[in-house]
Structures are given as C-alpha cells and as structure tokens.
Enzyme design. Sequence first.
Site, PDB file in Angstrom:
ATOM      1  N   SER A 182      -6.678  -0.766   2.801  1.00 20.32           N
ATOM      2  CA  SER A 182      -6.495  -1.820   3.801  1.00 20.32           C
ATOM      3  C   SER A 182      -6.853  -1.281   5.178  1.00 20.32           C
ATOM      4  O   SER A 182      -6.184  -0.388   5.708  1.00 20.32           O
ATOM      5  CB  SER A 182      -5.044  -2.292   3.787  1.00 20.32           C
ATOM      6  OG  SER A 182      -4.815  -3.109   4.904  1.00 20.32           O
TER       7      SER A 182
ATOM      8  N   HIS B  94     -10.189  -3.745   1.860  1.00 21.37           N
ATOM      9  CA  HIS B  94      -9.270  -4.878   2.018  1.00 21.37           C
ATOM     10  C   HIS B  94      -9.150  -5.209   3.504  1.00 21.37           C
ATOM     11  O   HIS B  94      -8.845  -4.341   4.329  1.00 21.37           O
ATOM     12  CB  HIS B  94      -7.916  -4.495   1.429  1.00 21.37           C
ATOM     13  CG  HIS B  94      -6.892  -5.570   1.466  1.00 21.37           C
ATOM     14  ND1 HIS B  94      -6.817  -6.559   0.509  1.00 21.37           N
ATOM     15  CD2 HIS B  94      -5.877  -5.807   2.343  1.00 21.37           C
ATOM     16  CE1 HIS B  94      -5.786  -7.361   0.781  1.00 21.37           C
ATOM     17  NE2 HIS B  94      -5.207  -6.923   1.895  1.00 21.37           N
TER      18      HIS B  94
ATOM     19  N   ASP C  20      -7.428  -7.617   6.329  1.00 19.37           N
ATOM     20  CA  ASP C  20      -6.267  -8.475   6.578  1.00 19.37           C
ATOM     21  C   ASP C  20      -6.445  -9.287   7.845  1.00 19.37           C
ATOM     22  O   ASP C  20      -6.520  -8.715   8.936  1.00 19.37           O
ATOM     23  CB  ASP C  20      -5.014  -7.610   6.755  1.00 19.37           C
ATOM     24  CG  ASP C  20      -4.549  -6.985   5.455  1.00 19.37           C
ATOM     25  OD1 ASP C  20      -4.260  -7.729   4.506  1.00 19.37           O
ATOM     26  OD2 ASP C  20      -4.488  -5.738   5.392  1.00 19.37           O
TER      27      ASP C  20
ATOM     28  N   MET D 182      -4.602 -11.854  10.314  1.00 17.82           N
ATOM     29  CA  MET D 182      -3.263 -12.391  10.644  1.00 17.82           C
ATOM     30  C   MET D 182      -3.364 -13.234  11.904  1.00 17.82           C
ATOM     31  O   MET D 182      -4.030 -12.830  12.860  1.00 17.82           O
ATOM     32  CB  MET D 182      -2.301 -11.235  10.918  1.00 17.82           C
ATOM     33  CG  MET D 182      -2.131 -10.278   9.769  1.00 17.82           C
ATOM     34  SD  MET D 182      -0.988  -8.983  10.262  1.00 17.82           S
ATOM     35  CE  MET D 182      -1.035  -7.949   8.815  1.00 17.82           C
TER      36      MET D 182
ATOM     37  N   HIS E 168      -8.088 -10.956   2.883  1.00 18.97           N
ATOM     38  CA  HIS E 168      -6.724 -11.482   2.696  1.00 18.97           C
ATOM     39  C   HIS E 168      -6.362 -12.277   3.949  1.00 18.97           C
ATOM     40  O   HIS E 168      -6.120 -11.699   5.010  1.00 18.97           O
ATOM     41  CB  HIS E 168      -5.779 -10.277   2.494  1.00 18.97           C
ATOM     42  CG  HIS E 168      -4.344 -10.641   2.345  1.00 18.97           C
ATOM     43  ND1 HIS E 168      -3.335  -9.690   2.402  1.00 18.97           N
ATOM     44  CD2 HIS E 168      -3.720 -11.826   2.130  1.00 18.97           C
ATOM     45  CE1 HIS E 168      -2.166 -10.284   2.225  1.00 18.97           C
ATOM     46  NE2 HIS E 168      -2.376 -11.580   2.071  1.00 18.97           N
TER      47      HIS E 168
ATOM     48  N   MET F 267      -3.923 -14.165   6.044  1.00 18.40           N
ATOM     49  CA  MET F 267      -2.519 -14.473   6.329  1.00 18.40           C
ATOM     50  C   MET F 267      -2.504 -15.406   7.523  1.00 18.40           C
ATOM     51  O   MET F 267      -2.066 -15.045   8.627  1.00 18.40           O
ATOM     52  CB  MET F 267      -1.749 -13.171   6.607  1.00 18.40           C
ATOM     53  CG  MET F 267      -1.460 -12.383   5.352  1.00 18.40           C
ATOM     54  SD  MET F 267      -0.965 -10.698   5.715  1.00 18.40           S
ATOM     55  CE  MET F 267      -2.572  -9.949   5.902  1.00 18.40           C
TER      56      MET F 267
ATOM     57  N   MET G 222       2.353 -10.242  -3.516  1.00 16.15           N
ATOM     58  CA  MET G 222       2.736  -9.408  -2.370  1.00 16.15           C
ATOM     59  C   MET G 222       3.945  -8.550  -2.755  1.00 16.15           C
ATOM     60  O   MET G 222       4.947  -9.072  -3.247  1.00 16.15           O
ATOM     61  CB  MET G 222       3.094 -10.281  -1.154  1.00 16.15           C
ATOM     62  CG  MET G 222       1.911 -10.985  -0.501  1.00 16.15           C
ATOM     63  SD  MET G 222       0.567  -9.895   0.038  1.00 16.15           S
ATOM     64  CE  MET G 222       1.387  -8.850   1.245  1.00 16.15           C
TER      65      MET G 222
ATOM     66  N   ASP H 262      -0.161  -5.742  -3.087  1.00 17.86           N
ATOM     67  CA  ASP H 262      -0.426  -5.363  -1.700  1.00 17.86           C
ATOM     68  C   ASP H 262       0.890  -5.120  -0.982  1.00 17.86           C
ATOM     69  O   ASP H 262       1.723  -6.033  -0.889  1.00 17.86           O
ATOM     70  CB  ASP H 262      -1.213  -6.513  -1.041  1.00 17.86           C
ATOM     71  CG  ASP H 262      -1.619  -6.225   0.395  1.00 17.86           C
ATOM     72  OD1 ASP H 262      -1.402  -5.088   0.869  1.00 17.86           O
ATOM     73  OD2 ASP H 262      -2.171  -7.151   1.028  1.00 17.86           O
TER      74      ASP H 262
HETATM   75  C1  DX5 Z   1       0.500  -6.504   4.868  1.00 15.55           C
HETATM   76  C2  DX5 Z   1      -0.970  -6.435   4.554  1.00 15.55           C
HETATM   77  C3  DX5 Z   1      -1.340  -5.218   3.826  1.00 15.55           C
HETATM   78  C4  DX5 Z   1      -1.055  -3.935   4.571  1.00 15.55           C
HETATM   79  C5  DX5 Z   1      -0.633  -2.941   3.530  1.00 15.55           C
HETATM   80  O1  DX5 Z   1       0.865  -7.760   5.202  1.00 15.55           O
HETATM   81  O2  DX5 Z   1      -1.390  -7.540   3.779  1.00 15.55           O
HETATM   82  O3  DX5 Z   1      -2.660  -5.246   3.328  1.00 15.55           O
HETATM   83  O4  DX5 Z   1      -2.141  -3.436   5.300  1.00 15.55           O
HETATM   84  O5  DX5 Z   1      -0.194  -1.807   4.179  1.00 15.55           O
HETATM   85  P1  DX5 Z   1       0.636  -0.652   3.454  1.00 15.55           P
HETATM   86  O6  DX5 Z   1      -0.184  -0.178   2.297  1.00 15.55           O
HETATM   87  O7  DX5 Z   1       0.775   0.366   4.531  1.00 15.55           O
HETATM   88  O8  DX5 Z   1       1.931  -1.252   3.022  1.00 15.55           O
HETATM   89 ZN    ZN Z   2      -3.337  -7.423   2.715  1.00 13.17          ZN
END
Ligand code: DX5
Ligand code: ZN
Length: 219
Positions: free
Chosen positions: A7, A30, A32, A34, A63, A65, A137, A175
């Site tokens: 990620s 990956h 993310d 947000m 991903h 969010m 998750m 994840d």
């Molecule tokens: C959290 C993200 C993850 C995050 C995982 O909401 O979706 O992808 O980066 O991070 P670690 O592996 O550090 O928990």
């Molecule tokens: Zn993620």
Amino acid sequence: MLKIAPSVLAADFTCLKQEIERVDTADYLHVDVMDGRFVPSISYGPPIIAAIARITPLPLDVHLMVEEPEHLLEEILAAGQGKIDCITVHVEACRHLHRTLQVIKSLKVKAGAALNPATPISYLKYVAPLLDRVLIMTVNPGYGGQDFLWETIPKIKDAIRLLESLDVSKEIEVDGGIDPQTSQLVVAAGAEVLVAGSAIFGATHPHHIIDELRRAGEV
Ligand code: DX5
Ligand code: ZN
C-alpha cells in the site's frame, strides 16, 4: 497463488519514485484514495495516481474510500493510463452498489467490493455475479499502521462459505494490519491477495518482507 499488494499510503512521499522501486517484486501496487468524508483522512487523488502509474511497472489495485465513488471512476481510470487492474468500492459508500459495479465492469477493469469490519457479508449476495474481488477490511479504513482486528478471521471464512453457496469463486483480499504473523492467519482463512503498507514500506528491505508474506501461502 498468493498475491502481495504493497500500500503506497505507507511510502515516503518525499521520494516516491525510489519507494515504488523498492517494492517492484510485488504483484500489485495498492492505491488508497480517501476523501475526508467516508473516512476522516484525505490521502491523494487522480494526479498522484497518474504519477504513480508513470513510475511503476506493477498493475494498480485501487481502493476507493470515498462517498459516492461513481463520480470519480472515469477520472481514476484515465489517471491509471492503462495500469489499473481493479477498482474496489466500499459497499457502505454506494447508494446504488449494483450500478456502480456495472460501471466499473464497463470500464474493462476488475470490480471489487470492500466491507468494513462491522458490515455483514450478506451485502455481497445480490452483487456477487458482478464481482471479481471481495476486500475484507481487517482494520477500520482510514489510516495505515493500525492493529489487525482478529474478529475478521471468521468473517473471511464466512465470506468464502457464502460465495461457495452461491457457486461463485472470487478473489479474497485483506487490507489492514497485515504483517508476516497475521498473514499466516488470513491465508489459512482463505485470503488470496494481501495488502500491506507499514510492514512493507517500514522495512529496511521490503523485498524480504514481500517474500516472507508470500511464504504464508506455502505452509
Ligand atoms: C487503510 C488502507 C490500507 C492501509 C494499510 O484504510 O486501506 O491500505 O494503507 O496499512 P497497514 O498495512 O499499515 O495497516
Ligand atoms: Zn487499502
């Protein structure tokens, strides 16, 4: 075969190019997104995804969010410049989940549905035919570096049982809080794609951690 997806959220953004090169033995990158609404924090959006796509040889596992992700899909796809393998949306963030998954499929990328820890797996039942991947998750989404939630282990098994009862087989991704220890448990439960941020980017030698995570699939 077990897939590993570092990620980027956990990378050092002051030297993103070198960071991305450090994980080039992984299977996916990956990404993310947000929005500060679906989750409290804001990460990055299409311009940074475009930069990442230019740097990495790896397929992108996006991903989202974000609330109402349908408004972002085309922009994300364009930013990916042909590198996007899968776009995953949260079932909690979509008023018309079925339609949003149809749109993702029409963009000729894989479609994923993510479930927060508190969200029942029954959400998958009527959209299962549209899915390529299910993201369970294993932390509450929004931040990297959180502790793994152990109660998600039976949930992974329940999700697989539900999909089997529907006679469909989907890639199961996890994840949050994944490291060489927790990877053993999620893989034993049936996970096939492991996302890991801090465990990989926080390591001196990310390749070693990627190898170690992959070995969870060999026991
Ligand atoms: C959290 C993200 C993850 C995050 C995982 O909401 O979706 O992808 O980066 O991070 P670690 O592996 O550090 O928990
Ligand atoms: Zn993620």
